[in-house]
Write a protein that holds these residues in place. Structure first.
Motif, PDB file in Angstrom:
ATOM      1  N   LEU A 221      13.683  41.506 -24.821  1.00  0.00           N
ATOM      2  CA  LEU A 221      14.780  40.729 -24.261  1.00  0.00           C
ATOM      3  C   LEU A 221      14.425  40.389 -22.822  1.00  0.00           C
ATOM      4  CD1 LEU A 221      17.775  39.700 -24.057  1.00  0.00           C
ATOM      5  CD2 LEU A 221      18.372  42.045 -23.387  1.00  0.00           C
ATOM      6  N   VAL A 222      14.560  39.111 -22.460  1.00  0.00           N
ATOM      7  CA  VAL A 222      14.319  38.676 -21.087  1.00  0.00           C
ATOM      8  C   VAL A 222      15.600  38.038 -20.556  1.00  0.00           C
ATOM      9  CG1 VAL A 222      12.972  37.198 -19.561  1.00  0.00           C
ATOM     10  CG2 VAL A 222      11.860  38.312 -21.498  1.00  0.00           C
ATOM     11  N   VAL A 223      16.094  38.547 -19.439  1.00  0.00           N
ATOM     12  CA  VAL A 223      17.332  38.066 -18.842  1.00  0.00           C
ATOM     13  C   VAL A 223      17.068  37.608 -17.416  1.00  0.00           C
ATOM     14  CG1 VAL A 223      19.652  38.727 -18.049  1.00  0.00           C
ATOM     15  CG2 VAL A 223      18.782  39.589 -20.240  1.00  0.00           C
ATOM     16  N   GLN A 224      17.473  36.389 -17.090  1.00  0.00           N
ATOM     17  CA  GLN A 224      17.475  35.960 -15.685  1.00  0.00           C
ATOM     18  C   GLN A 224      18.928  35.793 -15.261  1.00  0.00           C
ATOM     19  OE1 GLN A 224      15.032  33.242 -12.599  1.00  0.00           O
ATOM     20  NE2 GLN A 224      15.577  32.147 -14.476  1.00  0.00           N
ATOM     21  N   THR A 225      19.249  36.335 -14.099  1.00  0.00           N
ATOM     22  CA  THR A 225      20.611  36.284 -13.604  1.00  0.00           C
ATOM     23  C   THR A 225      20.587  36.242 -12.077  1.00  0.00           C
ATOM     24  OG1 THR A 225      22.789  37.357 -13.761  1.00  0.00           O
ATOM     25  CG2 THR A 225      20.873  38.799 -13.495  1.00  0.00           C
ATOM     26  N   LEU A 226      21.748  36.129 -11.479  1.00  0.00           N
ATOM     27  CA  LEU A 226      21.822  36.171 -10.019  1.00  0.00           C
ATOM     28  C   LEU A 226      21.300  37.522  -9.527  1.00  0.00           C
ATOM     29  CD1 LEU A 226      25.374  34.636  -9.435  1.00  0.00           C
ATOM     30  CD2 LEU A 226      23.164  33.500  -9.148  1.00  0.00           C
ATOM     31  N   HIS A 227      20.628  37.504  -8.396  1.00  0.00           N
ATOM     32  CA  HIS A 227      20.112  38.741  -7.819  1.00  0.00           C
ATOM     33  C   HIS A 227      21.295  39.572  -7.322  1.00  0.00           C
ATOM     34  CE1 HIS A 227      18.099  41.439  -4.987  1.00  0.00           C
ATOM     35  NE2 HIS A 227      16.971  41.160  -5.627  1.00  0.00           N
ATOM     36  N   PRO A 228      21.500  40.763  -7.858  1.00  0.00           N
ATOM     37  CA  PRO A 228      22.706  41.523  -7.499  1.00  0.00           C
ATOM     38  C   PRO A 228      22.901  41.744  -6.003  1.00  0.00           C
ATOM     39  CG  PRO A 228      21.730  42.467  -9.450  1.00  0.00           C
ATOM     40  CD  PRO A 228      20.761  41.422  -8.957  1.00  0.00           C
ATOM     41  N   ARG A 229      21.868  42.095  -5.295  1.00  0.00           N
ATOM     42  CA  ARG A 229      22.047  42.342  -3.865  1.00  0.00           C
ATOM     43  C   ARG A 229      22.402  41.057  -3.112  1.00  0.00           C
ATOM     44  NH1 ARG A 229      23.162  47.523  -2.512  1.00  0.00           N
ATOM     45  NH2 ARG A 229      21.716  48.966  -3.535  1.00  0.00           N
ATOM     46  N   GLU A 230      21.748  39.968  -3.472  1.00  0.00           N
ATOM     47  CA  GLU A 230      22.029  38.691  -2.820  1.00  0.00           C
ATOM     48  C   GLU A 230      23.403  38.164  -3.214  1.00  0.00           C
ATOM     49  OE1 GLU A 230      20.204  37.071  -0.550  1.00  0.00           O
ATOM     50  OE2 GLU A 230      18.750  38.724  -0.562  1.00  0.00           O
ATOM     51  N   ALA A 231      23.758  38.308  -4.498  1.00  0.00           N
ATOM     52  CA  ALA A 231      25.016  37.752  -4.992  1.00  0.00           C
ATOM     53  C   ALA A 231      26.231  38.565  -4.553  1.00  0.00           C
ATOM     54  CB  ALA A 231      24.985  37.669  -6.515  1.00  0.00           C
ATOM     55  N   SER A 232      26.020  39.821  -4.188  1.00  0.00           N
ATOM     56  CA  SER A 232      27.152  40.666  -3.803  1.00  0.00           C
ATOM     57  C   SER A 232      27.833  40.157  -2.544  1.00  0.00           C
ATOM     58  CB  SER A 232      26.681  42.112  -3.593  1.00  0.00           C
ATOM     59  OG  SER A 232      27.766  42.940  -3.273  1.00  0.00           O
ATOM     60  N   GLY A 233      27.047  39.578  -1.639  1.00  0.00           N
ATOM     61  CA  GLY A 233      27.614  39.042  -0.407  1.00  0.00           C
ATOM     62  C   GLY A 233      28.290  40.121   0.418  1.00  0.00           C
ATOM     63  N   GLU A 234      29.470  39.812   0.919  1.00  0.00           N
ATOM     64  CA  GLU A 234      30.194  40.755   1.762  1.00  0.00           C
ATOM     65  C   GLU A 234      31.139  41.635   0.953  1.00  0.00           C
ATOM     66  OE1 GLU A 234      32.136  38.487   4.765  1.00  0.00           O
ATOM     67  OE2 GLU A 234      30.270  37.810   5.700  1.00  0.00           O
ATOM     68  N   LEU A 235      31.216  41.401  -0.343  1.00  0.00           N
ATOM     69  CA  LEU A 235      32.087  42.212  -1.187  1.00  0.00           C
ATOM     70  C   LEU A 235      31.418  43.542  -1.532  1.00  0.00           C
ATOM     71  CD1 LEU A 235      33.388  39.444  -3.612  1.00  0.00           C
ATOM     72  CD2 LEU A 235      34.515  40.373  -1.585  1.00  0.00           C
ATOM     73  N   ALA A 236      32.222  44.469  -2.001  1.00  0.00           N
ATOM     74  CA  ALA A 236      31.698  45.792  -2.348  1.00  0.00           C
ATOM     75  C   ALA A 236      30.634  45.665  -3.436  1.00  0.00           C
ATOM     76  CB  ALA A 236      32.831  46.688  -2.823  1.00  0.00           C
ATOM     77  N   TYR A 237      29.585  46.459  -3.287  1.00  0.00           N
ATOM     78  CA  TYR A 237      28.494  46.432  -4.268  1.00  0.00           C
ATOM     79  C   TYR A 237      28.882  47.326  -5.430  1.00  0.00           C
ATOM     80  CZ  TYR A 237      23.731  46.617  -6.141  1.00  0.00           C
ATOM     81  OH  TYR A 237      22.618  46.516  -6.950  1.00  0.00           O
ATOM     82  N   GLU A 238      29.699  46.778  -6.335  1.00  0.00           N
ATOM     83  CA  GLU A 238      30.167  47.515  -7.494  1.00  0.00           C
ATOM     84  C   GLU A 238      30.499  46.537  -8.602  1.00  0.00           C
ATOM     85  OE1 GLU A 238      33.471  49.609  -5.832  1.00  0.00           O
ATOM     86  OE2 GLU A 238      34.862  47.932  -6.128  1.00  0.00           O
ATOM     87  N   ASP A 239      30.350  46.982  -9.840  1.00  0.00           N
ATOM     88  CA  ASP A 239      30.623  46.129 -10.985  1.00  0.00           C
ATOM     89  C   ASP A 239      32.076  45.656 -10.964  1.00  0.00           C
ATOM     90  OD1 ASP A 239      28.097  46.965 -11.592  1.00  0.00           O
ATOM     91  OD2 ASP A 239      28.573  47.786 -13.563  1.00  0.00           O
ATOM     92  N   GLY A 240      32.280  44.388 -11.306  1.00  0.00           N
ATOM     93  CA  GLY A 240      33.646  43.871 -11.356  1.00  0.00           C
ATOM     94  C   GLY A 240      33.673  42.356 -11.400  1.00  0.00           C
TER      95      GLY A 240
END
Length: 238
Positions: free
Chosen positions: A149-168
């Motif tokens: 399985l190959v998945v490309q998605t937004l980079h979590p650290r970059e996409a988190s921005g100023e919001l809390a780094y947590e799933d949601g």
């Protein structure tokens, strides 16, 4: 049903509705190569990640208007493209490059996709919460032995921005896409740890992670996850 589940279900429905509304402008933007990040980095990155395994067959999950299927077909790969939005599937069929089917992630999770391939690819197409969890759990049954399985998605650290780094759940945006786009869909943010947990629980542990970056800025433009079937998964039947 709990309040959180109701909110999540409403967000999942909003994703489908947004793609229905924006299918035409999306098709134009992709085919005219107007999306900067794709033109500069991410289109080539997903093709490179796929070609590293030299698959003979690929299921393009959330295929949209079919650009990836066409690119792979040009490289001799047999492609099955699947998308929940009928108008996008129609657009994909019009230009060819593979077999295209209209099917929701819920349909696939319930076993209605009768297909197997060397690889399942999800290119920026895993946007929901529960729908994605169920889909990923269904992937091993769609893979041939030693499939990936190959998945490309937004980079979590970059996409988190100023919001809390947590799933949601996060609010969506069409910023930079043009005035023809409307009603951006919400999307479910996952940390790196959240993605790894999702894959592990589905019997698809991570074997590699990449962060394709812009050559000029060095900034990661996406994250690519490569997962392999756990021993014993996906090797029965067919």
């Amino acid at each position: 049903m709990g309040e959180a589940r109701k909110m999540s279900d409403a967000s999942e429905a909003a994703i489908i509705e947004s793609w229905k509304l924006n299918a035409a402008p999306w098709t134009s933007a992709v085919r005219e190569r107007r999306i900067d990040s794709r033109r500069r980095v991410t289109d080539a990155a997903i093709l490179e990640a796929i070609q590293a395994f030299q698959p003979k067959s690929v299921i393009d999950m959330g295929c949209g208007e079919g650009w990836l299927a066409r690119a792979l077909a040009e490289r001799g790969v047999d492609v099955l493209g699947v998308d929940a939005e009928p108008s996008l599937v129609d657009e994909a069929r019009a230009l060819g490059g593979g077999d295209f089917r209209t099917m929701s992630y819920a349909d696939i999770a319930s076993g209605k996709l009768d297909a197997k391939a060397d690889m399942v690819v999800c290119n920026f197409s895993l946007l929901g919460e529960r729908s994605v969890e169920l889909l990923v759990r269904a992937v091993p049954a769609l893979l041939l032995p030693r499939g990936v399985l190959v998945v490309q998605t937004l980079h979590p650290r970059e996409a988190s921005g100023e919001l809390a780094y947590e799933d949601g759940w996060r609010e969506g945006s069409w910023k930079g896409f043009g005035p023809e786009f409307s009603r951006a869909a919400p999307w479910y943010f996952r940390t790196f740890e959240g993605w790894a947990r999702l894959f592990e629980e589905a019997g698809l542990p991570l074997i590699a992670t990449y962060a394709p970056a812009d050559a000029e800025t060095g900034k990661p433009m996406s994250a690519i996850f490569v997962c392999a079937i756990s021993h014993g998964e996906g090797e029965t039947g067919g």
